[in-house]
Scaffold this active site. Structure first.
Site, short mmCIF file in Angstrom:
data_model
loop_
_atom_site.label_atom_id
_atom_site.label_comp_id
_atom_site.label_asym_id
_atom_site.label_seq_id
_atom_site.Cartn_x
_atom_site.Cartn_y
_atom_site.Cartn_z
CD GLU A 76 -3.27 3.55 -5.21
OE1 GLU A 76 -2.56 2.83 -5.94
OE2 GLU A 76 -3.75 3.15 -4.13
CG ASP A 101 0.68 -0.29 3.70
OD1 ASP A 101 0.77 0.92 3.45
OD2 ASP A 101 -0.16 -1.02 3.14
CD GLU A 105 -9.17 -5.59 1.71
OE1 GLU A 105 -9.24 -4.55 1.05
OE2 GLU A 105 -8.12 -6.26 1.79
CD GLU A 153 -0.53 -6.39 -0.20
OE1 GLU A 153 -0.41 -5.31 -0.80
OE2 GLU A 153 -1.51 -7.15 -0.38
CB THR A 161 4.81 -0.30 -2.50
OG1 THR A 161 4.01 -1.04 -1.57
CG2 THR A 161 4.00 0.83 -3.10
#
Length: 542
Positions: A84, A225, A318, A339, A442
């Protein structure tokens, strides 16, 4: 009008963050206060910075740059997520650094190869490097910013937490001249590749000490991902055929074992048997990624599947059970993730299909109707009854709003097709910037790929010219001359030289290894014309 609604959404959230939550990481919109979540970096401010410029607000961009320089400190005793911190802090600072001249910030001499935001990004990234000191080169998931990796730290990290560094770390290496960042990112990528199963799949969590897979579910969603995303984006950013071929191999295995009727399921990584017939909201980035490699038809079919789920609930839960067509227990929430909107933006650039604008319209309506509160926008705790949670994640301003705005703003500078650009003089020659082709990390922080060719600090180029001269003189004596293949150093070479001067290639030539000519580079010029461009060559010994 849609674009202006998105702009208004941004400022409703942003102004309440500044008013009620700054300097904490995130806004708590139901109680109108703030909380630290991923460290203590005023994270929402860093994450929202490049969105301000995309919305055209240069004065606030400039103010926030000054606030961050004065207020953010990475020498703190905090356990931070390596993943993160990289995507949000390092990525956000790098993007803002590369956009700062466009935003009217007075940049220092030597920019983009130096600057306060670049130094901050480098300082943050250096705090993450201890995590990579493992026998496999795969990083720990958490690091203490003051003390390094804690002695009792778990060695189990998710696949995405290992393979999501190449975009930010390669950019840092190219801008600062320090290869350590790109080197550790590549080593981690290759370690995952080496540990894929016999049928070509990777699992969800791995022990970074022993390289044993702990969670063996293979899919394209949570925990995996952005590893796949960064193989593609790293390949484009660095013009790297090896990274792209790795992704294409994975893509074959994913289609073979996980794809059913344009949905992607979770399977056992060694056997390929279905383990979870579930769609996760994080998987909705996949159609956008498919569009980047030109697989637009498959991308649209999968996108339309995901869009039906959105229409069913007014958001993406989710987890969604595909056979039952409903949410999964305790996974009914929607934290305003970007997304599906991200994929819509990419696909709209590729197809101009109006269905994609309809998704954007639905997203604006849903988010405003369900999650807007007096102090911002709240996470949706349960899409079935629209209960809310007291959190607004920083990615709402970094990604969700940004991709929505870019979907509705076809003339934004981010969509530049190369017809408009800036020529910048650096200590290493002229280079072209802001010509488009931005690579989003991302966390939706755009990186200008041309900037990677502005700051040639490494010595390989000098070595290559020296090697050429040495070879020329030695062969002049023996009346025999063969030219080594070398980069096409012409005018503006800092901008036009995609791969040949990368450290790996130059290192190979330095060691006189046999190397084939790259398909991605310019054809080699003759020796005389090459050196004639660089300057007069004196062939005697004066």
């Amino acid at each position: 009008s849609r674009r202006e609604r998105v702009r208004a959404m941004f400022y409703h959230a942003y102004e309440h963050y500044l008013e009620s939550a700054f300097p904490y990481d995130e806004l708590r919109p139901l109680t109108c206060d703030g909380q630290d979540t991923w460290g203590s970096f005023s994270l929402t401010l860093i994450d929202a910075l490049d969105t301000l410029l995309i919305l055209g607000n240069v004065s606030e961009f400039q103010r926030v740059v000054n606030v961050l320089q004065e207020g953010v400190d990475f020498d703190i005793d905090v356990n931070a997520s390596v993943f993160e911190t990289n995507i949000r802090v390092v990525g956000g600072l790098l993007s803002a650094h590369l956009l700062s001249r466009k935003a009217g910030v007075e940049v220092e001499a030597g920019w983009p190869c130096s600057g306060p935001l670049l130094r901050m990004a480098e300082e943050a990234a250096r705090k993450l490097l201890p995590a990579f000191q493992t026998p496999t080169g795969m990083p720990y998931g958490t690091v203490n910013l003051l003390h390094g990796v804690n002695p009792g730290e778990t060695p189990v990290t998710c696949t995405a937490g290992i393979g999501t560094f190449i975009v930010e770390f390669a950019t840092l290496s190219h801008l600062t001249g320090d290869p350590v960042f790109e080197d550790v990112a590549r080593k981690a990528l290759k370690a995952l590749w080496k540990n894929r199963s016999d049928i070509g799949l990777v699992g969800n969590h791995i022990d970074v000490i022993t390289a044993k897979w702990v969670a063996q579910d293979a899919g394209i969603g949570a925990g995996v991902d952005s590893y796949f995303e960064y193989l593609v984006k790293g390949a484009i950013l660095l013009q790297d055929k090896e990274l792209m071929s790795m992704f294409l191999e994975y893509n074959k295995a994913i289609k073979n074992y996980t794809k059913f009727d344009d949905w992607y399921l979770w399977v056992q990584m060694y056997k390929g048997t279905v383990s979870m017939p579930v769609f996760q909201s994080l998987e909705a980035y996949w159609p956008g990624l498919q569009s980047l490699i030109g697989d637009v038809d498959n991308a649209m079919r999968t996108f339309l599947n995901y869009y039906t789920v959105w229409k069913q609930f007014g958001g993406l839960p989710e987890f969604y059970n595909i056979p039952q067509g409903y949410t999964v227990d305790k996974r009914e929430g929607y934290p305003l993730r970007p997304e599906l909107i991200e994929s819509a933006m990419y696909l709209y650039r590729a197809t101009r299909d109006p269905t994609l604008l309809e998704l954007g319209r639905d997203a604006v309506e849903s988010i405003e109707k369900i999650s807007k509160v007096d102090c911002g926008f709240a996470t949706i705790k349960d899409l079935r009854d629209h209960r809310l949670d007291n959190r607004m994640e920083s990615f709402f301003l970094a990604e969700t709003i940004k991709y929505l705005y870019l979907l509705f703003d076809p003339d934004n500078f981010i969509h530049n097709d190369g017809s408009d650009f800036d020529v910048v003089v650096t200590p290493y020659g002229e280079c072209v910037l802001n010509a488009g082709g931005y690579i989003f990390n991302t966390e939706a922080h755009p990186i200008d790929p041309a900037a990677l060719h502005c700051c040639r600090r490494r010595k390989e180029e000098q070595w290559e010219v020296e090697d050429l001269m040495r070879e020329f003189y030695s062969q002049k004596k023996t009346k025999k001359f063969t030219l080594k293949k070398a980069p096409n150093h012409g005018e503006g070479e800092s901008a036009n030289d995609p791969e040949d001067a990368s450290s790996e290639k130059a290192g190979e030539k330095r060691n006189s290894k046999k190397s084939s000519h790259s398909l991605l580079s310019c054809p080699s010029q003759s020796f005389n014309s090459k050196l004639a461009v660089l300057g007069q060559v004196f062939l005697d010994n004066t």
